[in-house]
Design a protein around this motif. Structure first.
Motif, mmCIF file in Angstrom:
data_model
loop_
_atom_site.group_PDB
_atom_site.id
_atom_site.type_symbol
_atom_site.label_atom_id
_atom_site.label_comp_id
_atom_site.label_asym_id
_atom_site.label_seq_id
_atom_site.Cartn_x
_atom_site.Cartn_y
_atom_site.Cartn_z
ATOM 1 N N VAL A 26 1.050 -1.544 -0.023
ATOM 2 C CA VAL A 26 0.063 0.036 -0.140
ATOM 3 C C VAL A 26 0.451 1.371 -0.227
ATOM 4 N N ASP A 27 0.114 2.257 -0.409
ATOM 5 C CA ASP A 27 1.060 4.075 -0.408
ATOM 6 C C ASP A 27 0.957 4.745 1.209
ATOM 7 N N LYS A 28 0.379 4.460 1.872
ATOM 8 C CA LYS A 28 0.784 4.666 3.071
ATOM 9 C C LYS A 28 -0.043 3.882 4.063
ATOM 10 N N ILE A 29 -0.037 4.145 5.402
ATOM 11 C CA ILE A 29 -0.526 3.425 6.612
ATOM 12 C C ILE A 29 -0.371 3.706 7.912
ATOM 13 N N ILE A 30 -1.218 3.852 8.334
ATOM 14 C CA ILE A 30 -1.443 4.462 9.780
ATOM 15 C C ILE A 30 -1.557 3.415 11.032
ATOM 16 N N SER A 31 -0.367 3.065 11.744
ATOM 17 C CA SER A 31 -0.539 2.046 12.997
ATOM 18 C C SER A 31 -0.474 2.844 14.386
ATOM 19 N N ILE A 32 -1.723 1.562 14.758
ATOM 20 C CA ILE A 32 -1.619 2.046 16.478
ATOM 21 C C ILE A 32 -1.871 0.959 17.322
ATOM 22 N N LEU A 33 -0.299 1.274 18.202
ATOM 23 C CA LEU A 33 0.244 -0.217 18.984
ATOM 24 C C LEU A 33 -0.101 0.296 20.000
ATOM 25 N N ASP A 34 -0.204 -0.753 21.142
ATOM 26 C CA ASP A 34 0.190 -1.115 22.785
ATOM 27 C C ASP A 34 1.892 -0.593 22.757
ATOM 28 N N PHE A 43 7.120 -1.971 12.859
ATOM 29 C CA PHE A 43 6.719 -0.589 11.704
ATOM 30 C C PHE A 43 7.613 0.704 11.905
ATOM 31 N N ALA A 44 7.081 1.356 11.283
ATOM 32 C CA ALA A 44 8.619 2.532 11.877
ATOM 33 C C ALA A 44 7.682 3.970 11.275
ATOM 34 N N ASN A 45 8.034 5.677 11.510
ATOM 35 C CA ASN A 45 7.894 6.451 10.964
ATOM 36 C C ASN A 45 8.831 6.695 9.605
ATOM 37 N N THR A 46 8.098 7.590 8.849
ATOM 38 C CA THR A 46 8.584 7.000 8.205
ATOM 39 C C THR A 46 7.852 8.015 6.658
ATOM 40 N N ASP A 47 7.815 8.466 5.993
ATOM 41 C CA ASP A 47 7.252 9.663 4.615
ATOM 42 C C ASP A 47 5.788 8.258 4.152
ATOM 43 N N LYS A 48 6.424 7.280 4.397
ATOM 44 C CA LYS A 48 5.218 6.076 3.964
ATOM 45 C C LYS A 48 3.910 5.875 5.490
ATOM 46 N N SER A 49 4.414 6.662 6.538
ATOM 47 C CA SER A 49 3.657 5.073 7.305
ATOM 48 C C SER A 49 3.442 6.394 8.889
ATOM 49 N N LYS A 50 2.978 6.319 9.166
ATOM 50 C CA LYS A 50 2.644 6.941 10.639
ATOM 51 C C LYS A 50 2.099 5.901 11.703
ATOM 52 N N VAL A 51 3.395 6.177 13.125
ATOM 53 C CA VAL A 51 3.091 5.540 14.402
ATOM 54 C C VAL A 51 2.827 5.961 15.844
ATOM 55 N N VAL A 79 -1.826 12.805 7.500
ATOM 56 C CA VAL A 79 -2.607 12.153 6.428
ATOM 57 C C VAL A 79 -2.827 13.517 5.348
ATOM 58 N N ASP A 80 -2.584 14.509 5.154
ATOM 59 C CA ASP A 80 -2.298 15.955 4.790
ATOM 60 C C ASP A 80 -1.518 15.928 3.831
#
Length: 221
Positions: A26-34, A43-51, A79-80
């Protein structure tokens, strides 16, 4: 509030396990973890992902790491930068509570009405149980009426005649101040069996909250 960010037809909501498998597709991913998640190294914070790291709790308490407005702000900034043609995964551990609440808020921010956003998320995840505290944070951030999101979610429960409703999640048996849920592996199981979950280890102390969450997540998606 803006428009044309997350395309609802390109949004996927899922468990951490599924996201671990599919995130490269996928192009973008938002991860919400304990905070101590088994998946925190996946998962790591990158231009593609927010953790984000916080617990699936709904009542204000110093005992837990709770969602807050800083989490909401960081997600909306992420998201912007999402384009309408990009595929997006939003996931938490079980894909039912934190992720679905976050998806509702992100869809409203992307231009959908409250009802459209709630309907879409329940279309994607029919057994969703959106986190109440995250919904309240979005009500504040997006200048919605008090309880507008929560009321719309509860209406969806009634519409679907959902057997696992909001009250069940807050029922006496599952209140934190009344938890009496223990899991003890037998010696034979420890020798020949396996851990039922990464959060229920064979040879380490098990937190009662992890037992409760494991039971909740056994219910059908």
């Amino acid at each position: 509030m803006t428009t044309n960010l997350i395309n609802p037809s390109k949004l996927f909501i899922m468990t951490a396990r599924s996201a671990e498998v599919l995130h490269s597709d996928v192009d973008k991913i938002i991860s919400i973890l304990d905070p101590n998640s088994y998946y925190k190294t996946c998962f790591a914070n990158t231009d593609k992902s927010k953790v984000l790291f916080f617990e699936d709790e709904e009542e204000l308490s110093n005992k837990y790491q709770l969602p807050n407005l800083m989490h909401i702000h960081s997600v909306l900034e992420f998201v912007d930068n999402i384009k309408p043609n990009e595929t997006v995964i939003i996931h938490c551990e079980a894909g039912r509570s934190r992720s679905t609440a976050m998806a509702i808020g992100c869809l409203i921010y992307s231009g959908l009405s409250v009802k459209e956003a709630v309907d879409k998320v329940f279309e994607i995840r029919p057994k969703a149980i959106p986190n109440n505290l995250i919904l309240r944070l979005f009500e504040h951030e997006l200048n919605l009426k008090e309880c507008e999101l929560i009321s719309c979610v509860n209406s969806q429960f009634k519409k679907n005649d959902f057997h696992f409703n909001w009250d069940f999640k807050k029922s006496q048996e599952f209140k934190d101040d009344n938890d009496d849920l223990d899991l003890l592996y037998t010696d034979e199981w420890k020798q020949e069996g396996f851990a039922l979950s990464p959060f229920l280890p064979l040879h380490e102390p098990i937190d009662k909250r992890d037992v409760k969450n494991f039971i909740l997540n056994l219910l059908p998606e």
